[in-house]
Enzyme design. Sequence first.
Site, PDB file in Angstrom:
ATOM      1  N   ARG A 104       0.832  -1.193   0.000  1.00 51.07           N
ATOM      2  CA  ARG A 104       0.000   0.000   0.000  1.00 51.07           C
ATOM      3  C   ARG A 104       0.867   1.242   0.000  1.00 51.07           C
ATOM      4  O   ARG A 104       1.714   1.417   0.871  1.00 51.07           O
ATOM      5  CB  ARG A 104      -0.929  -0.010   1.218  1.00 51.07           C
ATOM      6  CG  ARG A 104      -1.879   1.168   1.267  1.00 51.07           C
ATOM      7  CD  ARG A 104      -2.833   1.058   2.432  1.00 51.07           C
ATOM      8  NE  ARG A 104      -2.135   1.097   3.721  1.00 51.07           N
ATOM      9  CZ  ARG A 104      -2.757   1.105   4.895  1.00 51.07           C
ATOM     10  NH1 ARG A 104      -4.066   1.049   4.933  1.00 51.07           N
ATOM     11  NH2 ARG A 104      -2.062   1.150   6.009  1.00 51.07           N
ATOM     12  N   THR A 108      -1.131   7.560  -1.115  1.00 47.10           N
ATOM     13  CA  THR A 108      -2.391   7.427  -1.844  1.00 47.10           C
ATOM     14  C   THR A 108      -3.299   6.346  -1.262  1.00 47.10           C
ATOM     15  O   THR A 108      -4.495   6.314  -1.557  1.00 47.10           O
ATOM     16  CB  THR A 108      -2.117   7.074  -3.318  1.00 47.10           C
ATOM     17  OG1 THR A 108      -1.524   5.769  -3.391  1.00 47.10           O
ATOM     18  CG2 THR A 108      -1.178   8.091  -3.944  1.00 47.10           C
ATOM     19  N   ASP A 200       1.360  -1.964  12.512  1.00 45.62           N
ATOM     20  CA  ASP A 200       1.728  -2.543  11.222  1.00 45.62           C
ATOM     21  C   ASP A 200       2.175  -3.984  11.447  1.00 45.62           C
ATOM     22  O   ASP A 200       3.208  -4.235  12.071  1.00 45.62           O
ATOM     23  CB  ASP A 200       2.849  -1.731  10.575  1.00 45.62           C
ATOM     24  CG  ASP A 200       3.156  -2.201   9.159  1.00 45.62           C
ATOM     25  OD1 ASP A 200       3.644  -3.349   9.008  1.00 45.62           O
ATOM     26  OD2 ASP A 200       2.923  -1.439   8.214  1.00 45.62           O
ATOM     27  N   ASP A 203       5.767  -4.905  10.161  1.00 49.00           N
ATOM     28  CA  ASP A 203       6.840  -4.327  10.964  1.00 49.00           C
ATOM     29  C   ASP A 203       6.959  -5.041  12.309  1.00 49.00           C
ATOM     30  O   ASP A 203       8.056  -5.301  12.791  1.00 49.00           O
ATOM     31  CB  ASP A 203       6.576  -2.828  11.198  1.00 49.00           C
ATOM     32  CG  ASP A 203       6.899  -2.003   9.975  1.00 49.00           C
ATOM     33  OD1 ASP A 203       7.654  -2.477   9.104  1.00 49.00           O
ATOM     34  OD2 ASP A 203       6.377  -0.878   9.870  1.00 49.00           O
TER      35      ASP A 203
END
Length: 209
Positions: A104, A108, A200, A203
């Site tokens: 992603r 945007t 995340d 991560d």
Amino acid sequence: MDGVTVIDHPLVQHKLTIMRKKETSTAGFRRLLREISMLLCYEVTRDLELTMETIETPLVEMQAPIVEGKKLVFASILRAGNGLLEGMLELVPSARVSHIGVYRDHETLQPVEYYFKAPEDIAERLIIIVDPMLATGNSSIAAVDKLKERGAHNIRFLCLLAAPEGIKNFQSVHPDVKIYTASIDSHLNELGYIVPGLGDAGDRMYGTK
């Protein structure tokens, strides 16, 4: 919510709570993700069709149930999907594997595709797409698009967390694909992260942030 199955098994919810905690270590997060993926896999494959096969036990010959048809395909959305994939392969080691490279764009929030590899006969197999998060839904939609372009039509999507916005977006494009998740969280924040979420997943799994 139509088309969405929330897997609310107590062990799934317990492990998910520990994964959400910000103090959970990378090693702990990775271990829990592998454990919870096996539990999720158990649920998403609950209704696989069975056929009967004649076998011999040490005592007698008998008719015994066995999964019918060709082996499953687990389709991992890179990179975080691999955390779910590893545990699921422990449960179903004979499954075929597809890798879909989609990330992603953080500005945007749109998907960027960079890799796709899948068995040639995916049109004849049940495909279970795995990704820890269904946030905006854009990456997941792109992954399903790629699989359908190759002929896949029997597809399920499995994730740890889903946002209502992502579910709505996903179902508006692929209403035929059932969603399985451990939790439908509250909402997306302005950065497109699931709230309350767990951060995340990639991560936290790989210790890259």
